[in-house]
Design a protein around this motif. Structure first.
Motif, mmCIF file in Angstrom:
data_model
loop_
_atom_site.group_PDB
_atom_site.id
_atom_site.type_symbol
_atom_site.label_atom_id
_atom_site.label_comp_id
_atom_site.label_asym_id
_atom_site.label_seq_id
_atom_site.Cartn_x
_atom_site.Cartn_y
_atom_site.Cartn_z
ATOM 1 N N GLY A 23 37.286 -5.781 -31.194
ATOM 2 C CA GLY A 23 38.188 -6.897 -31.534
ATOM 3 C C GLY A 23 39.266 -7.043 -30.466
ATOM 4 N N PRO A 24 40.356 -7.922 -30.742
ATOM 5 C CA PRO A 24 41.451 -8.172 -29.756
ATOM 6 C C PRO A 24 42.074 -6.862 -29.341
ATOM 7 N N LYS A 25 42.480 -6.852 -28.052
ATOM 8 C CA LYS A 25 43.089 -5.662 -27.502
ATOM 9 C C LYS A 25 44.512 -5.982 -27.068
ATOM 10 N N LYS A 26 45.505 -5.168 -27.395
ATOM 11 C CA LYS A 26 46.904 -5.285 -26.984
ATOM 12 C C LYS A 26 47.226 -4.207 -25.976
ATOM 13 N N GLN A 27 48.048 -4.613 -25.003
ATOM 14 C CA GLN A 27 48.429 -3.685 -23.947
ATOM 15 C C GLN A 27 49.933 -3.820 -23.684
ATOM 16 N N SER A 28 50.562 -2.739 -23.411
ATOM 17 C CA SER A 28 51.966 -2.734 -22.977
ATOM 18 C C SER A 28 51.985 -2.650 -21.457
ATOM 19 N N VAL A 29 52.678 -3.613 -20.820
ATOM 20 C CA VAL A 29 52.667 -3.661 -19.365
ATOM 21 C C VAL A 29 54.107 -3.709 -18.841
ATOM 22 N N THR A 30 54.216 -3.332 -17.590
ATOM 23 C CA THR A 30 55.521 -3.398 -16.885
ATOM 24 C C THR A 30 55.310 -4.109 -15.569
ATOM 25 N N ASP A 31 56.133 -5.180 -15.370
ATOM 26 C CA ASP A 31 56.036 -5.991 -14.153
ATOM 27 C C ASP A 31 54.598 -6.415 -13.909
ATOM 28 N N HIS A 32 54.034 -6.873 -14.964
ATOM 29 C CA HIS A 32 52.647 -7.321 -14.904
ATOM 30 C C HIS A 32 52.627 -8.793 -14.510
ATOM 31 N N GLU A 33 51.866 -9.097 -13.448
ATOM 32 C CA GLU A 33 51.785 -10.488 -12.997
ATOM 33 C C GLU A 33 50.931 -11.281 -13.975
ATOM 34 N N CYS A 34 51.605 -12.399 -14.415
ATOM 35 C CA CYS A 34 50.862 -13.257 -15.347
ATOM 36 C C CYS A 34 51.467 -14.637 -15.348
ATOM 37 N N THR A 35 50.932 -15.520 -16.072
ATOM 38 C CA THR A 35 51.403 -16.905 -16.195
ATOM 39 C C THR A 35 51.869 -17.136 -17.621
ATOM 40 N N VAL A 36 53.067 -17.710 -17.746
ATOM 41 C CA VAL A 36 53.593 -18.022 -19.066
ATOM 42 C C VAL A 36 53.974 -19.489 -19.086
ATOM 43 N N HIS A 37 54.135 -20.003 -20.289
ATOM 44 C CA HIS A 37 54.560 -21.387 -20.482
ATOM 45 C C HIS A 37 55.944 -21.390 -21.157
ATOM 46 N N ILE A 38 56.848 -22.129 -20.492
ATOM 47 C CA ILE A 38 58.202 -22.247 -21.075
ATOM 48 C C ILE A 38 58.540 -23.721 -21.137
ATOM 49 N N LEU A 53 56.324 -11.915 -13.151
ATOM 50 C CA LEU A 53 56.140 -10.548 -13.607
ATOM 51 C C LEU A 53 56.609 -10.442 -15.040
ATOM 52 N N PHE A 54 55.749 -9.867 -15.844
ATOM 53 C CA PHE A 54 56.041 -9.745 -17.269
ATOM 54 C C PHE A 54 56.105 -8.270 -17.640
ATOM 55 N N THR A 55 57.058 -7.980 -18.462
ATOM 56 C CA THR A 55 57.157 -6.638 -19.024
ATOM 57 C C THR A 55 57.184 -6.785 -20.530
ATOM 58 N N GLY A 56 56.231 -6.175 -21.184
ATOM 59 C CA GLY A 56 56.152 -6.279 -22.634
ATOM 60 C C GLY A 56 54.720 -6.055 -23.110
ATOM 61 N N THR A 57 54.351 -6.804 -24.103
ATOM 62 C CA THR A 57 53.030 -6.633 -24.737
ATOM 63 C C THR A 57 52.147 -7.808 -24.402
ATOM 64 N N LEU A 58 50.888 -7.474 -23.998
ATOM 65 C CA LEU A 58 49.884 -8.500 -23.763
ATOM 66 C C LEU A 58 48.886 -8.484 -24.914
ATOM 67 N N ASN A 59 48.543 -9.633 -25.333
ATOM 68 C CA ASN A 59 47.493 -9.747 -26.338
ATOM 69 C C ASN A 59 46.456 -10.675 -25.749
#
Length: 687
Positions: A49-64, A72-78
């Motif tokens: 099933g879905p996997k969650k990960q805790s990351v630090t300074d993880h490069e990703c794309t977000v919508h604001i 760079l994102f630090t927190g939880t990825l789902n």
């Protein structure tokens, strides 16, 4: 033991193999960016099933708020998308808060590029503040190159409640609409509260309510104000109270400047400079500038008015000159029927030239009183035409000094050049109602009476220089020059009282043979001679008809010895004076024998005449005698003594009686009708 150990090793190998299989290979993930080589990923579940990960300074794309950002994102990825609490940063943007499926949901953000519209103007800038439900909502700030706003936002749009800087807006100051830039609190995008507004040169600091300036101060507010019923466009700086220009302030329109209080955007009480004004002084309209008090919005109070060289300082009432003083006012005055143009300097009373002032023209200057622009004549003139009568002659000339009703009165001087008859007069001293008073007089028209009715008075017209007292020739050192009845010029210097010489005096006759100077004493114009001989000799010195004049030396001799010849007494003194001269010698050349004493014996008595009108009780008894050597010659012989002595002597002689005498010869008398020639002797001593 060996078997047991082998089992453990197999389990460990299986675990390591499982871990290795769970890591992505370069082939499945592609080439990894160096930027994320240090990312750490923690697996949270090995279940399907879905996997969650805790990351630090993880490069990703977000919508604001509908915008996509890579960072760079630090927190939880789902499923590789930020979920839940986390922190995202990209270039200058930082967001801290919750994420839902890779979208910022609720939190705080900074450096967010935002485009807003304020009162129809699109502005791009940076947002920093609250994020709610994925939008810029809550409390935040917006900053652009020209504007900054701090306050409430809703869905990326300022709600209009907060504090703004550089806000382009329109406000109303003193009922005047202005467009400019506002800094301060706003409500519904309207200035509200304590703020600052600037538009061109205008700057207002104070409170606002619904974009209207209420209470504060403004500078360089362009507007038009009415001053003395004239509208002026200028600039106001000062207080704003209740939305109007009320309180202390200044208004400037070109050179005009008002400083003082305002009420409801109108001038009240203060002072103004260089206000263009027309005033009327003594019926003359002047255009110039007013500087002074403003009371109740009108030019009332103390001030000054200038128009070219004219300057008025004093009180004004509603822009009208009242009471004060004025300088260099052009004025025409009438003096003795002549109109004179000049300038007035002095007081102004109720707009009229009234009071003690001065007037100056090319021909004269006057300091004195004026009444409604006209000289009263009570003052001091530097030069004024005047006519003054002295004795019975009128002199026309120039007067300088004090006057009363234009007549010389008080201290002054009068100068009348020679008139058609050649008479002149100058006087310096006091005057009274146009008449000479006390001072120094010089004139060649002066009549002085000498002697008295008893002593053959004479009046001479001549030149006088000396004191005048209360209009009369009185004082010491009075100098009179004239010509006697025999055309002999003379000078007389002495003391005068009320027009007559009185006291000691020195008289000089300018004779052909020299100046004849003698001292004498006057009493009310009459000479007090020592004896009648002195009187007669003095008179005969100044006679110039025929040969009937004695030399000066003869007079001096008689004056020195006259008491020796007095009637009666010892004859020794006169005997000693007798010279070796005969009467015929003196007759032929009297000047050569001046002062000689002759002794005559055997003269024949004819008659006597008594002169008894001399001062001091003296008398002369004149004898007519025939000479002993020649009856064709006669002698006039004068003997002097008291009236009583001469009266008694007169009765002692009869015709033909012999007479002997010693006397001082004078000169031969002029021939009478019988052509007889007479020899005169004075100071005769009978023996």
């Amino acid at each position: 033991m060996t078997r047991r150990l082998l089992s453990i090793l197999v389990c460990l190998l299986a675990a390591l193999l499982l871990i290795a299989c769970s890591q992505p290979t370069p082939e499945s993930s592609g080439k990894k960016s160096d930027k994320f080589e240090t990312d750490e990923v923690e697996e949270e579940s090995f279940e399907s099933g879905p996997k969650k990960q805790s990351v630090t300074d993880h490069e990703c794309t977000v919508h604001i708020a509908g915008q996509e950002f890579t960072g760079l994102f630090t927190g939880t990825l789902n499923e590789d998308k930020p979920e839940g609490e986390g922190k995202f940063k990209s270039d200058k943007l930082i967001y801290t808060g919750t994420f839902v499926a890779g979208k910022a949901d609720t939190g705080k953000i900074g450096g967010f590029p935002l485009t807003i519209m304020i009162q129809g103007t699109v502005i791009s800038g940076i947002y920093q503040g609250d994020v709610a439900s994925g939008q810029m909502s809550g409390t935040g700030s917006f900053t652009s190159d020209d504007l900054s706003y701090e306050g409430s936002f809703e869905s990326g749009v300022p709600s209009g409640t907060g504090t703004i800087t550089g806000f382009p807006c329109s406000v109303t100051i003193a009922e005047l609409p202005l467009t400019g830039s506002y800094t301060g609190p706003i409500s519904s995008f309207q200035p509200e509260g304590e703020g600052t507004f600037e538009a061109d040169k205008t700057k207002y600091t104070g409170t606002f309510k619904e974009s209207t300036a209420l209470d504060g101060t403004v500078s360089d507010l362009a507007l038009s104000l009415t001053i003395a019923e004239t509208s002026y466009a200028g600039f106001y700086s000062g207080a704003v109270t209740g939305g109007m220009l009320t309180g202390s302030g200044t208004f400037t329109a070109d050179a005009v400047k008002y400083t003082g209080s305002f009420e409801a955007s109108a001038l009240k009480d203060g002072s103004i400079e260089n206000f263009p004004l027309k005033v009327t002084v003594q019926g003359t309209e002047l255009s110039g500038a007013y500087s002074g008090a403003v009371t109740g919005g009108v030019l009332t109070g103390s001030g000054t008015f200038t128009a070219d060289a004219v300057k008025y300082t004093g009180s004004f009432e509603a822009g009208t000159v009242k009471d004060g003083s004025i300088e260099s006012f052009p004025l025409k005055v009438t003096v003795y029927g002549t109109e004179i143009s000049g300038t007035y300097q002095g007081p102004v009373a109720a707009g009229a030239l009234t009071g003690d002032a001065s007037f100056t023209s090319d021909s004269l200057s006057y300091t004195g009183t004026f009444s409604s622009g006209a000289m009263t004549g009570d003052g001091t003139f530097s030069s004024i035409s005047a006519s003054i009568t002295f004795q019975d002659h009128s002199f026309s000339g120039t007067y300088a000094g004090q006057t009363a009703a234009f007549l010389p009165s008080g201290e002054g001087s009068f100068d009348a050049p020679a008139d058609a008859e050649g008479y002149y007069l100058s006087f310096s001293g006091t005057f009274s109602q146009g008449a000479l008073g006390t001072g120094t007089l010089k004139t060649n028209y002066c009549a002085i009476t000498f002697g008295s009715e008893e002593t053959d008075s004479r009046t001479y017209l001549g030149t006088y220089e000396g004191p005048l007292t209360d209009g009369a020739l009185s004082g010491t050192d009075c100098h009179f020059s004239g010509t006697n009845d025999y055309h002999i010029p003379f000078d007389l210097i002495g003391t005068m009282v009320n027009g007559s010489f009185d006291g000691p005096a020195t008289q000089t006759y300018h004779m052909p043979d020299g100046d004849f100077v003698f001292e004498r004493t006057y009493s009310n114009g009459a000479t007090n001679y020592t004896t009648p001989c002195s009187f007669v000799a003095n008179r005969m010195v100044a006679v110039e008809y025929g040969q009937n004049r004695i030399p000066v030396a003869t007079y001096n001799f008689i004056k020195a010895h006259e008491q020796a010849f007095r009637y009666g007494g010892d004859t020794s003194e006169v005997e000693a004076l007798v010279s070796d001269v005969t009467y015929m010698q003196s007759y032929n050349d009297p000047a050569a024998y001046a002062g000689k004493v002759i002794k005559v014996e055997g003269a024949s008595f004819y008659n006597t005449v008594l002169w008894d009108n001399y001062p001091g009780g003296y008398a002369l008894l004149w004898f007519t005698l025939g000479m002993p050597d020649d009856d064709s010659h006669a002698v006039w012989l004068a003997v002097f003594g008291t009236i009583e002595e001469m009266t008694a002597l007169q009765s002692q002689f009869s015709k033909g009686q012999t007479v002997n005498f010693i006397g001082v010869p004078l000169q031969p008398a002029y021939p009478d009708d019988t052509n007889n020639i007479y020899q005169e002797f004075l100071c005769a001593k009978l023996y």
